[in-house]
Each structure stands twice: as C-alpha cells, then as structure tokens.
Design a protein around this motif. Sequence first.
Motif, mmCIF file in Angstrom:
data_model
loop_
_atom_site.group_PDB
_atom_site.id
_atom_site.type_symbol
_atom_site.label_atom_id
_atom_site.label_comp_id
_atom_site.label_asym_id
_atom_site.label_seq_id
_atom_site.Cartn_x
_atom_site.Cartn_y
_atom_site.Cartn_z
ATOM 1 N N ALA A 51 43.481 29.248 60.221
ATOM 2 C CA ALA A 51 43.262 30.604 59.714
ATOM 3 C C ALA A 51 41.834 30.720 59.193
ATOM 4 O O ALA A 51 41.384 29.891 58.406
ATOM 5 C CB ALA A 51 44.255 30.930 58.602
ATOM 6 N N PHE A 52 41.145 31.734 59.667
ATOM 7 C CA PHE A 52 39.831 32.102 59.144
ATOM 8 C C PHE A 52 40.117 33.213 58.138
ATOM 9 O O PHE A 52 40.620 34.280 58.501
ATOM 10 C CB PHE A 52 38.921 32.575 60.274
ATOM 11 N N VAL A 53 39.834 32.937 56.872
ATOM 12 C CA VAL A 53 40.326 33.792 55.792
ATOM 13 C C VAL A 53 39.188 34.526 55.087
ATOM 14 O O VAL A 53 38.229 33.913 54.620
ATOM 15 C CB VAL A 53 41.116 32.953 54.754
ATOM 16 N N GLU A 54 39.333 35.827 54.984
ATOM 17 C CA GLU A 54 38.441 36.669 54.189
ATOM 18 C C GLU A 54 39.117 36.885 52.839
ATOM 19 O O GLU A 54 40.309 37.230 52.777
ATOM 20 C CB GLU A 54 38.223 38.014 54.894
ATOM 21 N N VAL A 55 38.395 36.649 51.759
ATOM 22 C CA VAL A 55 38.932 36.821 50.411
ATOM 23 C C VAL A 55 38.241 38.012 49.770
ATOM 24 O O VAL A 55 37.019 38.118 49.784
ATOM 25 C CB VAL A 55 38.704 35.555 49.549
ATOM 26 N N LYS A 56 39.027 38.898 49.209
ATOM 27 C CA LYS A 56 38.481 40.067 48.515
ATOM 28 C C LYS A 56 39.068 40.131 47.110
ATOM 29 O O LYS A 56 40.275 40.005 46.928
ATOM 30 C CB LYS A 56 38.826 41.369 49.256
ATOM 31 N N ALA A 57 38.198 40.334 46.132
ATOM 32 C CA ALA A 57 38.622 40.440 44.734
ATOM 33 C C ALA A 57 38.251 41.812 44.192
ATOM 34 O O ALA A 57 37.203 42.355 44.536
ATOM 35 C CB ALA A 57 37.945 39.360 43.906
ATOM 36 N N ARG A 58 39.099 42.328 43.363
ATOM 37 C CA ARG A 58 38.827 43.583 42.674
ATOM 38 C C ARG A 58 39.283 43.434 41.233
ATOM 39 O O ARG A 58 40.222 42.693 40.942
ATOM 40 C CB ARG A 58 39.562 44.763 43.337
ATOM 41 N N THR A 59 38.636 44.158 40.337
ATOM 42 C CA THR A 59 39.010 44.068 38.925
ATOM 43 C C THR A 59 40.268 44.874 38.623
ATOM 44 O O THR A 59 40.923 44.634 37.626
ATOM 45 C CB THR A 59 37.856 44.552 38.021
ATOM 46 N N LYS A 60 40.609 45.828 39.498
ATOM 47 C CA LYS A 60 41.835 46.609 39.344
ATOM 48 C C LYS A 60 42.676 46.471 40.601
ATOM 49 O O LYS A 60 42.157 46.612 41.718
ATOM 50 C CB LYS A 60 41.515 48.088 39.127
ATOM 51 N N ALA A 61 43.955 46.219 40.428
ATOM 52 C CA ALA A 61 44.857 46.052 41.565
ATOM 53 C C ALA A 61 44.859 47.282 42.476
ATOM 54 O O ALA A 61 44.952 47.157 43.693
ATOM 55 C CB ALA A 61 46.267 45.742 41.081
ATOM 56 N N ALA A 62 44.717 48.460 41.900
ATOM 57 C CA ALA A 62 44.714 49.693 42.695
ATOM 58 C C ALA A 62 43.557 49.727 43.685
ATOM 59 O O ALA A 62 43.646 50.359 44.739
ATOM 60 C CB ALA A 62 44.661 50.908 41.775
ATOM 61 N N ASP A 63 42.464 49.048 43.371
ATOM 62 C CA ASP A 63 41.297 49.046 44.247
ATOM 63 C C ASP A 63 41.446 48.114 45.444
ATOM 64 O O ASP A 63 40.610 48.121 46.348
ATOM 65 C CB ASP A 63 40.042 48.665 43.460
ATOM 66 N N LEU A 64 42.488 47.300 45.467
ATOM 67 C CA LEU A 64 42.685 46.374 46.580
ATOM 68 C C LEU A 64 42.968 47.102 47.892
ATOM 69 O O LEU A 64 42.661 46.591 48.963
ATOM 70 C CB LEU A 64 43.825 45.400 46.270
ATOM 71 N N GLU A 65 43.534 48.302 47.808
ATOM 72 C CA GLU A 65 43.863 49.065 49.013
ATOM 73 C C GLU A 65 42.643 49.329 49.881
ATOM 74 O O GLU A 65 42.748 49.425 51.094
ATOM 75 C CB GLU A 65 44.523 50.397 48.635
ATOM 76 N N THR A 66 41.486 49.452 49.262
ATOM 77 C CA THR A 66 40.264 49.769 50.011
ATOM 78 C C THR A 66 39.305 48.574 50.090
ATOM 79 O O THR A 66 38.150 48.735 50.474
ATOM 80 C CB THR A 66 39.542 50.960 49.361
ATOM 81 N N ALA A 67 39.783 47.392 49.757
ATOM 82 C CA ALA A 67 38.909 46.218 49.706
ATOM 83 C C ALA A 67 38.489 45.727 51.090
ATOM 84 O O ALA A 67 37.444 45.117 51.246
ATOM 85 C CB ALA A 67 39.591 45.083 48.946
ATOM 86 N N ILE A 68 39.295 45.984 52.092
ATOM 87 C CA ILE A 68 38.985 45.485 53.431
ATOM 88 C C ILE A 68 38.947 46.661 54.404
ATOM 89 O O ILE A 68 39.744 47.581 54.305
ATOM 90 C CB ILE A 68 40.011 44.406 53.859
#
Length: 117
Positions: A51-68
């Motif tokens: 697996a080639f994995v992209e990791v995205k972090a956000r300070t608010k869980a709600a912002d994860l929807e637009t992280a990728i």
Amino acid sequence: MTRQRAEQQGRRAESIAAGWLRLHGWRILAQRVRTPRGEVDLVAKRRGLVAFVEVKARTKAADLETAIDLRRLKRVAAAAEILYPEYCKKGEDARIDVILVAPRRLPTHLTNVWHGF
C-alpha cells in the motif's frame, strides 16, 4: 498555521498512521519517499499487498472530509508508479490508501482509493 508547525503536525500524523497500520498487521517499508512526480507518505506491506499511503491530518475532524482531493491523489498515484518496481519486486499487488488523522478520534483508513493504478 506556520509552515514549521504544519510540518510537525504532518510528521506526527504519519507516526500515528504508521502505528495504526502496524497494529493491523502491516509492516512499514518506507516513510516520506520522494520522487520527481511527488511524495508518498508511507509504503506498507501485508500478505503480498503493498500500500502506498497518503496521510492527511486536520485539527478538526469535520475538516477531514475535504482533506483529500483528485489532484493530491493523482500526485500520489504518479509517485507510486515510479516506486512500484522498487517495492513490488515479486509481483505483489499494490493499491493506494489514505489515512485521515484528527485529534481525539481513531485514524480513518480508506483503502484502494485510486482505481487507475
């Protein structure tokens, strides 16, 4: 957020994601692998699958929807194409995954997010 702080947050998220993968039976082959086409945050292997994995972090869980988005996934896919021969020497299957990290919640592991690979 300053560039330095964002870098620290990204490294912390990658460590969390690597730990999450290890807990689920994956072996981390590489971290932060750069290519002329882009970077892959983690390369992991489990039972003949890489697996080639992209990791995205956000300070608010709600912002994860637009992280990728499609642009980011294309960059990871282009980098994975270059890296495939190095990490899949025995003809292993490969896929592109995303792990989303936010405070006070378990990481979200999205599997096989790119079907053009």
